[in-house]
Scaffold this motif. Structure first.
Motif, PDB file in Angstrom:
ATOM      1  N   ALA A  97     -22.751   2.720 -24.517  1.00  0.00           N
ATOM      2  CA  ALA A  97     -23.276   2.060 -23.323  1.00  0.00           C
ATOM      3  C   ALA A  97     -23.258   0.543 -23.533  1.00  0.00           C
ATOM      4  CB  ALA A  97     -24.695   2.554 -23.033  1.00  0.00           C
ATOM      5  N   ALA A  98     -23.577   0.108 -24.767  1.00  0.00           N
ATOM      6  CA  ALA A  98     -23.630  -1.342 -25.034  1.00  0.00           C
ATOM      7  C   ALA A  98     -22.255  -1.984 -24.832  1.00  0.00           C
ATOM      8  CB  ALA A  98     -24.131  -1.585 -26.455  1.00  0.00           C
ATOM      9  N   GLY A  99     -21.213  -1.314 -25.328  1.00  0.00           N
ATOM     10  CA  GLY A  99     -19.857  -1.858 -25.189  1.00  0.00           C
ATOM     11  C   GLY A  99     -19.426  -1.919 -23.728  1.00  0.00           C
TER      12      GLY A  99
ATOM     13  N   ASP B 194     -18.579  -5.309 -21.211  1.00  0.00           N
ATOM     14  CA  ASP B 194     -17.377  -5.464 -20.371  1.00  0.00           C
ATOM     15  C   ASP B 194     -17.740  -5.668 -18.903  1.00  0.00           C
ATOM     16  OD1 ASP B 194     -16.083  -4.958 -22.671  1.00  0.00           O
ATOM     17  OD2 ASP B 194     -15.311  -2.970 -22.101  1.00  0.00           O
ATOM     18  N   ALA B 195     -18.837  -5.023 -18.476  1.00  0.00           N
ATOM     19  CA  ALA B 195     -19.175  -5.044 -17.047  1.00  0.00           C
ATOM     20  C   ALA B 195     -20.125  -6.187 -16.694  1.00  0.00           C
ATOM     21  CB  ALA B 195     -19.821  -3.711 -16.648  1.00  0.00           C
ATOM     22  N   GLY B 196     -20.537  -6.963 -17.688  1.00  0.00           N
ATOM     23  CA  GLY B 196     -21.476  -8.052 -17.429  1.00  0.00           C
ATOM     24  C   GLY B 196     -22.817  -7.518 -16.949  1.00  0.00           C
ATOM     25  N   MET B 197     -23.338  -6.546 -17.679  1.00  0.00           N
ATOM     26  CA  MET B 197     -24.542  -5.842 -17.231  1.00  0.00           C
ATOM     27  C   MET B 197     -25.449  -5.637 -18.445  1.00  0.00           C
ATOM     28  SD  MET B 197     -24.266  -2.129 -15.436  1.00  0.00           S
ATOM     29  CE  MET B 197     -23.225  -2.596 -14.098  1.00  0.00           C
TER      30      MET B 197
ATOM     31  N   GLU C 256     -26.724   2.204 -19.343  1.00  0.00           N
ATOM     32  CA  GLU C 256     -27.181   3.505 -19.827  1.00  0.00           C
ATOM     33  C   GLU C 256     -27.621   4.375 -18.627  1.00  0.00           C
ATOM     34  OE1 GLU C 256     -27.595   4.090 -23.376  1.00  0.00           O
ATOM     35  OE2 GLU C 256     -28.173   6.162 -22.964  1.00  0.00           O
ATOM     36  N   ILE C 257     -28.309   3.749 -17.677  1.00  0.00           N
ATOM     37  CA  ILE C 257     -28.764   4.501 -16.492  1.00  0.00           C
ATOM     38  C   ILE C 257     -27.554   5.023 -15.712  1.00  0.00           C
ATOM     39  CG2 ILE C 257     -29.860   4.231 -14.202  1.00  0.00           C
ATOM     40  CD1 ILE C 257     -31.897   2.354 -15.559  1.00  0.00           C
ATOM     41  N   LEU C 258     -26.560   4.147 -15.522  1.00  0.00           N
ATOM     42  CA  LEU C 258     -25.362   4.556 -14.778  1.00  0.00           C
ATOM     43  C   LEU C 258     -24.622   5.685 -15.509  1.00  0.00           C
ATOM     44  CD1 LEU C 258     -23.280   4.221 -12.508  1.00  0.00           C
ATOM     45  CD2 LEU C 258     -22.176   2.443 -13.875  1.00  0.00           C
ATOM     46  N   LEU C 259     -24.458   5.534 -16.825  1.00  0.00           N
ATOM     47  CA  LEU C 259     -23.689   6.534 -17.584  1.00  0.00           C
ATOM     48  C   LEU C 259     -24.424   7.873 -17.624  1.00  0.00           C
ATOM     49  CD1 LEU C 259     -22.433   4.287 -20.525  1.00  0.00           C
ATOM     50  CD2 LEU C 259     -21.168   5.001 -18.478  1.00  0.00           C
TER      51      LEU C 259
END
Ligand SMILES: CC(C)=CCC/C(C)=C/CC/C(C)=C/C=C/C(C)=C/C=C/C=C(C)/C=C/C=C(C)/C=C/C=C(C)/C=C/CC(C)(C)O
Ligand SMILES: C[S@@+](CC[C@H](N)C(=O)[O-])C[C@H]1O[C@@H](n2cnc3c(N)ncnc32)[C@H](O)[C@@H]1O
Length: 380
Positions: A84-86, A90-93, A99-102
């Motif tokens: 999730a961190a990687g 990349d997504a600027g988030m 983590e919530i999205l994934l």
């Protein structure tokens, strides 16, 4: 007979009294609590509850899908597992937001959470990437969401919808639109045609056709699919003058240039050329009003020889047996476009019969969310 016996508009038979009583019982919270515990009913009660929650939360699921597509997460995971961190970097988030999205995407089975906390692609996510044009279709739903923001206002005709302007060709407005934008629509239409062509070719046999004219055939995707599946027929595409050169280019690129003739014109104002013994209308009728459809079907009838065949293929309403794709998605989509409507196979068959066609057939659709077919014949 009273309204209670005939139904409010007199056309529907009244519901048996037992049904009203039963529904009042089911609507009672105390009954629901009892049914959720009683061994013979708790399975149904839980299933209905879960289905109801899916209905209530469907719009959030669609937005999760939108974010996953916009951030190209599925493409990233195609290259292997990611943290999730990687992905957040990349997504600027912030990582906790990613983590919530994934986690949501994993719950929707688009991706999978591994025991070590990293994420990998799931079968459904991989399949989504392989459906031609689906990611672009999902991204264009932003306009559809905005049109649906106040569904009652939309139903009352009070919304100046964005989809009404999204497909400019519907009213032949191509010349007025930036060619780059036009190309985007053409690509979306051609890509989303792939599955429609596949299913239509599995439902309809074109082996006895000598010349097929695809009216509203766009950039020739369906005509080319027929040419590639059947060696015999000559192909014609009739569409607006700005559109048909795309079909020629597509046939040339596929090495089938010699089999295609194109006709630029409008089926609203021009007559259709004669000579084809079969005519197809792929995703054309649902863009147009009953009046336009009646005029078009009558022109098609005139241009076909006796025994000539008409094939209509597009997503349809379930009619007497309402169906999710046709009666929810496509019915509201075409309503937001404001130019046409999603019709049932029975309605389309009625319009064809009114134009003089006989022997209307409706093969069972393979995937109603892709397309359904009505075919009919000009009497000999
Ligand atoms: C080998 C082993 C061991 C196992 C294999 C397991 C296996 C076989 C897995 C299956 C994986 C697989 C191949 C899945 C395939 C899935 C497919 C093909 C899914 C297709 C989905 C299609 C969708 C969701 C289509 C959606 C279409 C939409 C939303 C179309 C919208 C069209 C619009 C709005 C058109 C507008 C035109 C207008 C303007 C109205 O005229
Ligand atoms: C929804 S698209 C379908 C294209 C193609 N059959 C497909 O399924 O991908 C509708 C097509 O009808 C064409 N069309 C719209 N109005 C037309 C008219 N008045 N005369 C001829 N073609 C028209 C459009 O240019 C467009 O290519």
């Amino acid at each position: 007979m009273s309204d209670a016996a005939t139904g409010q508009n007199g056309s529907q038979p009244a519901r048996p009294r037992i049904t009203g009583w039963f529904h009042r019982l089911i609507a009672r919270p105390s009954f629901q609590t009892w049914a959720s515990h009683f061994p013979l009913t708790r399975g149904i009660a839980r299933r209905e509850g879960a289905e109801m929650f899916d209905l209530v939360s469907g719009f959030v699921q669609s937005q999760v899908l939108m974010a996953i597509v916009e951030l190209r997460i599925l493409h990233d995971l195609m290259g292997g597992s990611r943290s999730a961190a990687g992905l957040a970097r990349d997504a600027g988030m912030m990582p906790d937001r990613m983590e919530i999205l994934l986690q949501a995407a994993a719950a929707l089975s688009l991706i999978r959470r591994r025991k070590d906390g990293r994420f990998v692609l799931a079968r459904k996510g991989a399949a989504l990437l392989g459906v031609p044009g689906l990611e672009a279709m999902i991204l264009h739903h932003r306009a559809f969401y905005r049109d649906l923001e106040d569904p009652v206002a939309l139903l009352r005709g009070e919304v100046d919808t964005e989809l009404a302007n999204f497909w400019p060709y519907v009213f032949g407005a191509r010349g007025l639109v930036d060619p780059k934008i036009t190309q985007t629509y053409s690509d979306l239409m051609a890509d989303s045609q792939a599955l429609v062509a596949q299913d239509t070719l599995r439902m309809v046999d074109f082996s006895d056709v000598n010349c097929l004219m695809d009216v509203g055939g766009g950039s020739g995707t369906f005509a080319l699919a027929v040419a590639q599946a059947y060696p015999k027929p000559d192909l014609r595409v009739f569409d607006l003058p700005d559109v048909v050169p795309g079909a020629l280019a597509r046939f040339e690129a596929a090495g089938q240039g010699g089999r295609l003739a194109v006709h630029g014109g409008s089926f609203r104002s021009d007559s259709l050329p004669q000579g084809a013994d079969a005519i197809s209308l792929i995703r054309v009728l649902y863009d147009h009003s009953d009046d336009t459809v009646r005029g078009l079907l009558s022109k098609i009838f005139d241009s076909l020889p006796p025994g000539g065949r008409l094939i209509v293929s597009e997503p349809m309403s379930g009619g007497a047996a309402p169906e999710r794709a046709g009666d929810v998605y496509f019915a509201f989509y075409t309503m937001a476009m404001r130019t046409g409507k999603t019709r049932s196979s029975a309605e389309i068959a009625r319009l064809c019969t009114h134009a003089g066609f006989v022997d209307c057939k409706t093969p069972p659709p393979l995937r109603p969310f892709v397309t359904s077919v009505v075919s009919c014949v000009k009497p000999r």
